[in-house]
Design a protein around this motif. Structure first.
Motif, PDB file in Angstrom:
ATOM      1  N   GLY A  99       0.785  -1.222   0.000  1.00 25.30           N
ATOM      2  CA  GLY A  99       0.000   0.000   0.000  1.00 25.30           C
ATOM      3  C   GLY A  99       0.816   1.269   0.000  1.00 25.30           C
ATOM      4  O   GLY A  99       0.247   2.365  -0.034  1.00 25.30           O
ATOM      5  N   ILE A 100       2.150   1.161   0.029  1.00 25.84           N
ATOM      6  CA  ILE A 100       3.017   2.334  -0.035  1.00 25.84           C
ATOM      7  C   ILE A 100       3.305   2.576  -1.508  1.00 25.84           C
ATOM      8  O   ILE A 100       4.228   2.019  -2.089  1.00 25.84           O
ATOM      9  N   GLU A 101       2.466   3.396  -2.117  1.00 26.15           N
ATOM     10  CA  GLU A 101       2.466   3.581  -3.562  1.00 26.15           C
ATOM     11  C   GLU A 101       3.564   4.546  -3.989  1.00 26.15           C
ATOM     12  O   GLU A 101       3.821   5.551  -3.333  1.00 26.15           O
ATOM     13  N   SER A 102       4.242   4.200  -5.086  1.00 23.71           N
ATOM     14  CA  SER A 102       5.283   5.058  -5.638  1.00 23.71           C
ATOM     15  C   SER A 102       4.869   5.545  -7.011  1.00 23.71           C
ATOM     16  O   SER A 102       3.926   5.040  -7.610  1.00 23.71           O
ATOM     17  N   ARG A 573      -2.566   5.054   6.470  1.00 21.53           N
ATOM     18  CA  ARG A 573      -2.312   3.862   7.290  1.00 21.53           C
ATOM     19  C   ARG A 573      -2.616   2.638   6.441  1.00 21.53           C
ATOM     20  O   ARG A 573      -3.647   2.566   5.794  1.00 21.53           O
ATOM     21  N   THR A 574      -1.692   1.687   6.402  1.00 19.87           N
ATOM     22  CA  THR A 574      -1.925   0.428   5.702  1.00 19.87           C
ATOM     23  C   THR A 574      -1.684  -0.720   6.677  1.00 19.87           C
ATOM     24  O   THR A 574      -0.818  -0.635   7.563  1.00 19.87           O
ATOM     25  N   ARG A 575      -2.441  -1.792   6.517  1.00 21.50           N
ATOM     26  CA  ARG A 575      -2.227  -2.992   7.315  1.00 21.50           C
ATOM     27  C   ARG A 575      -2.728  -4.192   6.523  1.00 21.50           C
ATOM     28  O   ARG A 575      -3.615  -4.059   5.666  1.00 21.50           O
ATOM     29  N   GLY A 576      -2.148  -5.349   6.784  1.00 18.27           N
ATOM     30  CA  GLY A 576      -2.572  -6.505   6.008  1.00 18.27           C
ATOM     31  C   GLY A 576      -1.806  -7.750   6.359  1.00 18.27           C
ATOM     32  O   GLY A 576      -1.112  -7.837   7.378  1.00 18.27           O
ATOM     33  N   VAL A 577      -1.936  -8.730   5.469  1.00 17.77           N
ATOM     34  CA  VAL A 577      -1.338 -10.046   5.678  1.00 17.77           C
ATOM     35  C   VAL A 577      -0.814 -10.547   4.342  1.00 17.77           C
ATOM     36  O   VAL A 577      -1.353 -10.210   3.276  1.00 17.77           O
ATOM     37  N   GLU A 578       0.242 -11.352   4.396  1.00 18.53           N
ATOM     38  CA  GLU A 578       0.824 -11.986   3.218  1.00 18.53           C
ATOM     39  C   GLU A 578       1.059 -13.454   3.493  1.00 18.53           C
ATOM     40  O   GLU A 578       1.524 -13.820   4.582  1.00 18.53           O
ATOM     41  N   VAL A 579       0.745 -14.282   2.531  1.00 18.79           N
ATOM     42  CA  VAL A 579       0.967 -15.725   2.638  1.00 18.79           C
ATOM     43  C   VAL A 579       1.656 -16.189   1.361  1.00 18.79           C
ATOM     44  O   VAL A 579       1.215 -15.852   0.257  1.00 18.79           O
ATOM     45  N   GLU A 580       2.726 -16.947   1.517  1.00 20.10           N
ATOM     46  CA  GLU A 580       3.419 -17.538   0.377  1.00 20.10           C
ATOM     47  C   GLU A 580       3.640 -19.014   0.635  1.00 20.10           C
ATOM     48  O   GLU A 580       4.079 -19.414   1.729  1.00 20.10           O
ATOM     49  N   LEU A 581       3.357 -19.835  -0.363  1.00 22.69           N
ATOM     50  CA  LEU A 581       3.522 -21.281  -0.250  1.00 22.69           C
ATOM     51  C   LEU A 581       4.242 -21.790  -1.488  1.00 22.69           C
ATOM     52  O   LEU A 581       3.851 -21.493  -2.623  1.00 22.69           O
ATOM     53  N   SER A 582       5.318 -22.535  -1.280  1.00 26.25           N
ATOM     54  CA  SER A 582       6.035 -23.199  -2.365  1.00 26.25           C
ATOM     55  C   SER A 582       6.091 -24.679  -2.051  1.00 26.25           C
ATOM     56  O   SER A 582       6.316 -25.075  -0.903  1.00 26.25           O
ATOM     57  N   ALA A 583       5.897 -25.512  -3.074  1.00 22.27           N
ATOM     58  CA  ALA A 583       5.862 -26.955  -2.840  1.00 22.27           C
ATOM     59  C   ALA A 583       6.386 -27.706  -4.047  1.00 22.27           C
ATOM     60  O   ALA A 583       6.130 -27.328  -5.193  1.00 22.27           O
ATOM     61  N   ARG A 584       7.124 -28.768  -3.768  1.00 19.74           N
ATOM     62  CA  ARG A 584       7.525 -29.751  -4.766  1.00 19.74           C
ATOM     63  C   ARG A 584       7.094 -31.116  -4.231  1.00 19.74           C
ATOM     64  O   ARG A 584       7.900 -31.875  -3.691  1.00 19.74           O
ATOM     65  N   ILE A 591       4.970 -25.993  -7.503  1.00 22.54           N
ATOM     66  CA  ILE A 591       3.760 -25.247  -7.182  1.00 22.54           C
ATOM     67  C   ILE A 591       4.139 -24.038  -6.334  1.00 22.54           C
ATOM     68  O   ILE A 591       4.850 -24.173  -5.327  1.00 22.54           O
ATOM     69  N   THR A 592       3.689 -22.866  -6.733  1.00 24.22           N
ATOM     70  CA  THR A 592       3.856 -21.664  -5.917  1.00 24.22           C
ATOM     71  C   THR A 592       2.515 -20.954  -5.837  1.00 24.22           C
ATOM     72  O   THR A 592       1.767 -20.905  -6.812  1.00 24.22           O
ATOM     73  N   ALA A 593       2.235 -20.424  -4.666  1.00 24.46           N
ATOM     74  CA  ALA A 593       0.983 -19.703  -4.458  1.00 24.46           C
ATOM     75  C   ALA A 593       1.237 -18.546  -3.506  1.00 24.46           C
ATOM     76  O   ALA A 593       2.099 -18.629  -2.620  1.00 24.46           O
ATOM     77  N   SER A 594       0.498 -17.483  -3.688  1.00 22.23           N
ATOM     78  CA  SER A 594       0.634 -16.340  -2.784  1.00 22.23           C
ATOM     79  C   SER A 594      -0.699 -15.634  -2.653  1.00 22.23           C
ATOM     80  O   SER A 594      -1.539 -15.679  -3.551  1.00 22.23           O
ATOM     81  N   LEU A 595      -0.875 -14.986  -1.503  1.00 23.28           N
ATOM     82  CA  LEU A 595      -2.047 -14.163  -1.237  1.00 23.28           C
ATOM     83  C   LEU A 595      -1.610 -12.955  -0.439  1.00 23.28           C
ATOM     84  O   LEU A 595      -0.919 -13.087   0.576  1.00 23.28           O
ATOM     85  N   GLY A 596      -1.981 -11.776  -0.894  1.00 23.20           N
ATOM     86  CA  GLY A 596      -1.724 -10.554  -0.154  1.00 23.20           C
ATOM     87  C   GLY A 596      -3.019  -9.787   0.038  1.00 23.20           C
ATOM     88  O   GLY A 596      -3.800  -9.633  -0.899  1.00 23.20           O
ATOM     89  N   VAL A 597      -3.263  -9.338   1.245  1.00 23.28           N
ATOM     90  CA  VAL A 597      -4.443  -8.530   1.564  1.00 23.28           C
ATOM     91  C   VAL A 597      -3.962  -7.262   2.250  1.00 23.28           C
ATOM     92  O   VAL A 597      -3.125  -7.320   3.153  1.00 23.28           O
ATOM     93  N   VAL A 598      -4.458  -6.114   1.814  1.00 25.89           N
ATOM     94  CA  VAL A 598      -4.037  -4.856   2.415  1.00 25.89           C
ATOM     95  C   VAL A 598      -5.238  -3.927   2.533  1.00 25.89           C
ATOM     96  O   VAL A 598      -6.073  -3.836   1.630  1.00 25.89           O
ATOM     97  N   ASP A 599      -5.336  -3.288   3.677  1.00 27.30           N
ATOM     98  CA  ASP A 599      -6.340  -2.260   3.936  1.00 27.30           C
ATOM     99  C   ASP A 599      -5.583  -0.941   4.052  1.00 27.30           C
ATOM    100  O   ASP A 599      -4.953  -0.668   5.072  1.00 27.30           O
TER     101      ASP A 599
END
Length: 725
Positions: A99-102, A573-584, A591-599
Motif C-alpha cells: 500500500g506504499i504507492e510510488s 495507514r496500511t495494514r494486512g497479511v501476506e501468505v506464500e507457499l512453495s511446494a515440490r 507449485i507456488t501460491a501467494s495471497l496478499g491482503v491490504v487495507d
C-alpha cells in the motif's frame, strides 16, 4: 469489507499451517526437490530464505525461465502485496509495496537494484538473462544505500563464468490487432585465467496494444527497443573479485506518448465526441482517437564497477555506478479527440551517480553486523512543450528549461546478536542527509483553449535529514520454524516541484515536505517434508505522515490548471497479511501460491474543499493472489498454468473511478532438452481488460461523464525458442 477479507485471510493462514501432512510423504529425495537451500543475498548474510527474518520472495533462475520473466514489470505477478504499476506501455514503472504507492514523479519509495546499480526512477528495464530476483518488503535502510522506505527489489543477472557458453532466445507473439518479435543472445567465457567476460544483445519490435487510427502523422503505435550489455569479472585471488558492467539501451516508439489513457466508459465518450469531434467515428475497445502527433524516444547509458574482498572474518563491498538518461516524449492529447486543439510533451535529461560501500561480518560469524556509507547525486533538466492546433512533431514549442539537483549522504549500521539458543535480537540505524535544489526560469506554457500556465522564476535550496532506526527479534523453536517481529522507520526527503500553473492557482506549490513512516511486522516461516514444502506468513501495519502524493490541479469544472506536482497534505495507514507457499510434492511438480491482503486508507487528506479521510489510497488493490503450477510428466514435456487475481482498486484519491476485482490466466506447453527448448504460450487467455493506472478527467473539457486511464496487455499468444551451447 476489507476487514472481512483480512479475517478470512488470517483464517486461511492458520489452516495452511496444518496442511502439510496432506502431502504424500513418499517421493524423490530432498536433494532433487528441496526448497530450503534458496539463499537470500539481499540481507548481506547468505542466510537461506527459510532462516531470513524478513518478508522476502526469491525467484530463482529456474522459476524465472519457467515464468518467462525478462523485464521489470513481469516480477509482481508472483509477489504478494507488490505491484509494478506503469503509466503507459513505454512509460515509467513505479513500485507499490504493502500500500506504499510510488510514482515516477518522486523518488521511488522502493529501491530497485539491478547488478548493483540502483534505479530510483525505473522504467521497464530489460533484465537480459536474470539469475535471481529478491523482493524484501518493509524498510531496509540499515542494509542498503538507496532509499528503501517500502522495500527492496534486488535483481542479479548472470555473471561471466570460467566456461565458454552461450544462449539465444527468440519470442514471437500476436495480440489483438498487432504482433511482436523479440530476440536476445548471451555469450560468456574466460578471457584469461583470471578474467571472464560476457555480452548480451537484445532487440525487440512490437506493435502497441492500444491503437490510434486517426493519428495526424499516420503512426498508429509501434515500439522498437535495443539493449546491449557487457560484463567483466576479474578474480586476481581467492579473496578478491572485481566486476565491471556497462550497458546501452535505446527505445523508439513512433505514434506513442509515454502515457496513453482510454475512456473508461466508451458509450459516454462516443455520446460526447463521436459526431462533434471525431467525424462520426466510434472508439474501439483498445483504441485512442487522438490527432496529436506522438513519438517517444529514450536513450540510456550506464557504467558500474564493484569490488568484493574477503578478509579473515569480514567482507568489504564497494560499488560505484553512473547512469545517463535522455527522454523525449510528445503527444499527450489534452482534448482526447481527433480534432486538433491542444497537445503536450516533454524532454528530460537525467544523470545519476551512486557510491556505496559496506563492511560486513563473514558468513560464519556469531555476531552478524553491517556498516556502510552511501553517496548519491542526480541532476535533472526538464522542458515541457505544447502544440496548439494542427501541426507535426517539429511544431511543439518548448518552455524554458527547469533544473533540479539532489545530493544525498547516508551512513548505516546493523547488528544481530544471539542472546540464547535459537534466539537472536538485532538493531540497526541509518542517518541520512539530503540536499535538494531547483533552478526554475521564468516562462510560459501556451495551452491554447486552456490558457497559459506560468513558471515563476525560483532559485531554491534546502537540506533535510533524519535518523531511521530498525529493531527485530527472531526465534527458531525448531529446525522447521522461524518466528520474528520487527519495527522500522522509513523516510524520503522533501523537495521542490518543477511545475507551472494558471493564474487562478493562488497557493504556493513550489516545495513539499519530507515524508516518514513506521512499519510493524510479525512473521513466521516453516519448512516441512525434507524441504519440499515452504510456507511464509507476515502481518504488518504501516503509518505514514506528510504523504507525498503526485497531483494535477483542477478547477471546479474539472479542467486542468497545473502541470504535475507533489503535495504533502495527506497521511495514510496500511495494514494486512501476506501468505506464500512453495511446494515440490513429487518429482516433476513445482507449485507456488501467494495471497496478499491490504487495507490502505487516508487518515487525513485535505483535497481542495473536502477531506478524504477514511478513503482508500489510490492504486492499491484490496488483495492480490497468484497460483502457478508446473508439471514435467515425461522426458522433456513441460506443462504450466498460472492464475492471478487483483482486488478492487481506487484509481484516484477521490475514489470515484475504480477498477473492480479481476482474474487473468496464463498457459504454457513446451518441450525441453539439455540444449534447446520450444514453448507455446497464451497470456491473459480470457482477454480481460483492466484499468491499471491513475484515472484523470478530460484535461480540456473537464468532467465529461467518464474518466480516462491506461489498460493492461490484451490476450497474447506466442512461441518462444531457446538454444543453449
Amino acid at each position: 469489507m476489507q476487514r472481512g477479507v483480512l479475517a478470512i485471510s488470517i483464517g486461511m493462514v492458520m489452516g495452511a499451517m496444518g496442511t502439510p501432512a496432506a502431502w504424500a510423504d513418499d517421493g524423490p529425495t530432498a536433494s532433487a526437490t528441496s526448497l530450503d537451500k534458496v539463499v537470500v543475498t539481499a540481507t548481506r548474510t547468505q542466510d537461506t530464505l527459510a532462516d531470513t527474518p524478513v518478508a522476502a520472495t526469491v525467484l530463482t533462475e529456474a522459476f524465472i525461465r519457467d515464468a518467462r520473466i525478462d523485464s521489470l514489470r513481469d516480477i509482481d505477478d508472483y509477489v504478494p502485496n507488490v505491484h509494478f504499476n506503469q503509466i503507459g506501455q513505454v512509460g515509467g514503472t513505479y513500485v507499490t509495496i504493502r500500500g506504499i504507492e510510488s510514482n515516477p514523479f518522486i523518488a521511488n519509495r522502493a529501491a530497485v537494484y539491478i547488478d548493483g546499480i540502483p534505479f530510483r526512477q525505473p522504467a521497464d528495464q530489460a533484465l537480459g538473462f536474470a539469475e535471481q530476483v529478491e523482493v524484501l518488503r518493509g524498510p531496509q535502510g540499515t542494509l542498503y544505500g538507496a532509499n528503501t522506505e517500502s522495500g527492496l527489489v534486488l535483481i542479479q543477472t548472470r555473471a561471466p563464468g570460467d566456461v565458454f557458453e552461450g544462449e539465444a532466445v527468440l519470442d514471437a507473439q500476436r495480440f489483438g490487432h498487432g504482433t511482436g518479435l523479440d530476440g536476445r543472445v548471451r555469450v560468456s567465457g574466460p578471457l584469461t585465467p583470471a578474467l571472464g567476460g560476457s555480452i548480451v544483445l537484445a532487440r525487440g519490435q512490437t506493435d502497441s496494444y492500444v491503437g490510434n487510427p486517426v493519428s495526424s502523422i499516420g503512426e498508429s503505435g509501434e515500439i522498437r527497443d535495443t539493449f546491449y550489455q557487457g560484463k567483466l569479472r576479474w578474480q586476481p585471488g581467492e579473496q578478491t573479485r572485481v566486476d565491471f558492467l556497462a550497458y546501452v539501451s535505446s527505445l523508439r516508439a513512433p505514434g506513442l506518448y509515454e502515457q496513453e489513457f482510454l475512456p473508461m466508459d466508451r458509450a459516454v465518450y462516443d455520446a460526447n465526441y463521436a459526431d462533434a469531434f471525431n467525424g462520426g467515428r466510434r472508439i474501439g475497445r483498445s483504441e485512442l482517437l487522438h490527432d496529436a502527433p506522438k513519438r517517444t524516444e529514450e536513450d540510456e547509458v550506464a557504467i558500474g564497477a564493484s569490488l568484493r574482498h574477503a578478509f579473515a572474518s569480514s567482507v568489504l563491498d564497494v560499488a560505484l555506478s553512473w547512469r545517463d538518461v535522455e527522454e523525449r516524449s510528445f503527444g499527450t492529447d489534452l482534448d482526447m479527440t481527433a480534432t486538433p486543439m491542444s497537445a503536450g510533451g516533454h524532454a528530460d535529461d537525467e544523470r545519476y551517480l551512486n557510491l556505496e560501500t559496506r563492511w560486513s561480518s563473514g558468513d560464519d560469524a556469531t555476531l552478524r553486523w553491517v556498516v556502510g556509507y552511501n553517496h548519491y547525486r542526480d541532476e535533472r533538466d526538464k522542458r515541457l512543450s505544447t502544440l496548439v492546433g494542427p501541426g507535426g512533431l517539429d511544431d511543439y514549442r518548448y518552455a524554458p528549461t527547469q533544473s533540479s539537483e539532489a545530493r544525498d549522504h547516508a551512513v548505516f549500521a546493523q547488528l544481530a546478536v544471539p542472546v540464547a539458543e535459537r534466539l537472536r535480537v538485532g538493531a540497526g540505524v541509518r542517518y541520512e542527509r539530503a540536499e535538494r535544489s531547483k533552478a526554475q526560469q521564468a516562462g510560459a506554457l501556451d495551452l491554447g483553449p486552456l490558457g497559459t500556465f506560468a513558471f515563476p522564476e525560483e532559485q531554491l535550496r534546502e537540506t533535510y535529514d533524519d535518523v531511521l532506526p530498525r529493531v527485530w527479534i527472531d526465534w527458531k523453536p525448531s529446525d522447521h520454524w522461524l518466528l520474528y517481529a520487527s519495527v522500522a522507520k522509513g523516510w524520503i526527503p522533501g523537495g521542490f516541484n518543477l511545475a507551472a500553473a494558471s493564474a487562478s492557482v493562488d497557493r504556493d506549490y513550489s516545495r513539499y515536505d519530507a515524508e516518514s513512516l513506521w512499519t510493524y511486522e510479525l512473521g513466521a516461516k516453516a519448512v516441512w517434508l525434507d524441504g519440499r514444502v515452504m510456507l511464509g506468513v507476515a502481518l504488518f501495519q504501516t503509518e505514514a505522515d506528510h504523504w507525498q502524493d503526485y497531483s494535477i490541479l483542477y478547477n471546479a469544472q474539472g479542467q486542468v490548471v497545473s502541470t504535475t506536482l507533489i503535495t504533502t497534505d495527506a497521511s495514510i495507514r496500511t495494514r494486512g497479511v501476506e501468505v506464500e507457499l512453495s511446494a515440490r510434492p513429487a518429482e516433476g511438480w513445482d507449485i507456488t501460491a501467494s495471497l496478499g491482503v491490504v487495507d490502505a486508507e487516508y487518515t487525513d487528506y485535505t483535497y481542495g474543499l473536502v477531506n478524504l479521510r477514511g478513503g482508500p489510497v489510490k492504486l492499491v488493490p484490496d488483495w492480490d493472489a497468484s497460483l502457478a503450477v508446473g508439471w514435467r510428466p515425461w522426458r522433456g514435456l513441460l506443462l504450466r498454468g498460472e492464475v492471478q487475481g487483483v482486488g478492487d482498486m481506487a484509481l484516484h484519491a477521490q475514489n470515484i473511478a475504480r477498477q473492480p476485482a479481476y482474474w487473468t490466466g496464463n498457459l504454457q506447453v513446451g518441450w525441453e532438452s539439455t540444449s534447446w527448448s520450444v514453448r507455446l504460450y497464451a497470456d491473459n487467455i480470457t482477454d480481460r481488460r483492466a484499468f491499471v493506472t491513475s484515472a484523470y478527467t478530460n484535461s480540456l473539457f473537464g468532467y465529461d461523464g467518464t474518466w480516462y486511464a491506461g489498460i493492461n496487455a490484451p490476450r497474447t499468444v506466442g512461441v518462444v525458442a531457446d538454444w543453449r551451447w
